[in-house]
Enzyme design. Structure first.
Site, PDB file in Angstrom:
ATOM      1  CE1 TYR A  51      -3.119  -2.957   0.265  1.00 25.60           C
ATOM      2  CE2 TYR A  51      -3.585  -2.367   2.539  1.00 25.60           C
ATOM      3  CZ  TYR A  51      -3.808  -3.177   1.443  1.00 25.60           C
ATOM      4  OH  TYR A  51      -4.720  -4.205   1.532  1.00 25.60           O
ATOM      5  CG  ASN A 139      -6.314 -16.040  -1.503  1.00 21.59           C
ATOM      6  OD1 ASN A 139      -6.833 -16.085  -2.612  1.00 21.59           O
ATOM      7  ND2 ASN A 139      -5.040 -16.379  -1.300  1.00 21.59           N
ATOM      8  CD  GLN A 158      -7.516  -8.328   5.449  1.00 25.24           C
ATOM      9  OE1 GLN A 158      -7.723  -7.323   4.793  1.00 25.24           O
ATOM     10  NE2 GLN A 158      -6.487  -8.429   6.289  1.00 25.24           N
ATOM     11  CG  LEU A 189     -18.530  -0.065   3.362  1.00 27.59           C
ATOM     12  CD1 LEU A 189     -18.026   1.363   3.498  1.00 27.59           C
ATOM     13  CD2 LEU A 189     -19.999  -0.148   3.727  1.00 27.59           C
TER      14      LEU A 189
END
Length: 347
Positions: A51, A139, A158, A189
């Site tokens: 990130y 994954n 996750q 979301l």
């Protein structure tokens, strides 16, 4: 409301801070958001080496309060040398001497002892050295997630989970509970397609072992999720109707915006363009119609149909076909807006 992440024994507030979006804001803004989140009840932060500068911003934000949060990050390393490089870089940028949960980042198959890669053995060594405390995996692929759970090698998974989940997704969630494996819900979301956070939160509250991660980059978003700590939304008839409507509209072949199809050889912003139709209809914004965005969508005309994005999609989507479909719909919407504008000008 608290959640325990399986056999890790980690217990945190059922509202986690997803630090992917803070790449898009300044360090000053990111530090402010993270500190406010921690000061008001958020106890779990998730990031990744991939990130860009997210870890660097978190390292600055967590100075003096590191011990108050559970910190998870990820490595996409495919060999031992890169594993140690990623780990040392993450520790340095996060300004910490340990990571609570260190996760393999979306591997096509889960690393295992004796598989020849040495990656799982490196994880164990890092744990023995005290550099990490728990071993996790992330994954987007059902089969990879199922295999990781069955292996018994991982303490957390996750995986995408929200009220648009399929029956097979639900089975993954249930399997984690049975295996006493912590379940961290990404895409809570659905990459921005779910626009009612109350409904999203109320749905996930029904799963006592699931920790949702909310991607946050604006103070307004943070305040919304912080409010749910003291006043969690309850599933009522109104929210049930929201969920029913969204499932009817969105279930099926739609882009989740994970970005694993990138980069595109001709520069198409695939994970935005392939869901533009849904975004512009569900959460309309003037930014979706700017000259810059029109230029981005026009790049779809240059698609080589090389199939790279299709091969890399963890959901098995026909990405080129989705791009074309979204582009045609976008042009219709754009033409309609122009027609309305011209009519208004004539009056």
């Amino acid at each position: 409301m608290k959640v325990t992440l399986g056999k890790t024994g980690i217990q945190v507030e059922k509202n986690a801070f997803g630090a992917l979006p803070i790449q898009r804001i300044s360090k000053k803004e990111a530090v402010y958001l993270v500190r406010k989140a921690c000061a008001n009840g958020m106890e779990f932060i998730d990031t990744a080496r991939a990130y860009s500068d997210s870890e660097e911003k978190l390292g600055e934000a967590l100075q003096g309060i590191r011990s108050r949060v559970v910190l998870a990050t990820k490595t996409a390393a495919r060999n031992v040398e890169d594993f140690w490089k990623d780990l040392h870089t993450s520790l340095e940028l996060l300004k910490t001497d340990y990571i609570d949960i260190y996760q393999f980042h979306n591997p096509s198959a889960h690393p295992a002892p004796g598989d020849g890669s040495g990656l799982y053995e490196a994880m164990l060594e890092a744990k023995q050295q005290g550099k990490i405390r728990h071993i996790g995996i992330t994954n987007h692929r059902l089969q990879a997630a199922e295999d990781a759970i069955a292996s018994g090698l991982y303490e957390t998974l996750q995986f995408p989970f929200c009220y648009l989940a399929t029956e097979k997704d639900m089975q993954i969630v249930d399997a984690c509970k049975e295996a006493d494996m912590g379940f961290i819900a990404m895409k809570a979301l659905s990459g921005g397609l779910i626009t009612d956070s109350r409904a999203a939160c109320a749905f996930l509250a029904q799963y006592s072992h699931v920790l949702p991660i909310w991607g946050i980059q604006r103070e307004k978003e943070l305040d919304e999720f912080l409010s749910y700590i003291e006043n969690p939304p309850a599933m009522d008839e109104e929210l049930k109707k929201v969920i029913e409507r969204d499932r009817k509209e969105l279930l099926g072949d739609f882009c989740r915006g994970c970005g694993y199809c990138m980069p595109c050889p001709v520069g198409i912003d695939i994970h935005t363009c392939a869901r533009m139709s849904l975004l512009i209809r569900r959460a309309p914004s003037q930014q979706q119609l700017t000259d810059e965005m029109q230029a981005e969508m026009k790049k779809i005309e240059s698609c080589l149909h090389c199939g790279q994005c299709r091969k890399k999609c963890p959901y098995g989507l026909d990405t080129p076909a989705l791009l074309i479909k979204n582009y045609e719909d976008y042009k219709e919407i754009l033409a309609g807006r122009r027609s309305v504008t011209e009519s208004s000008t004539d009056l």
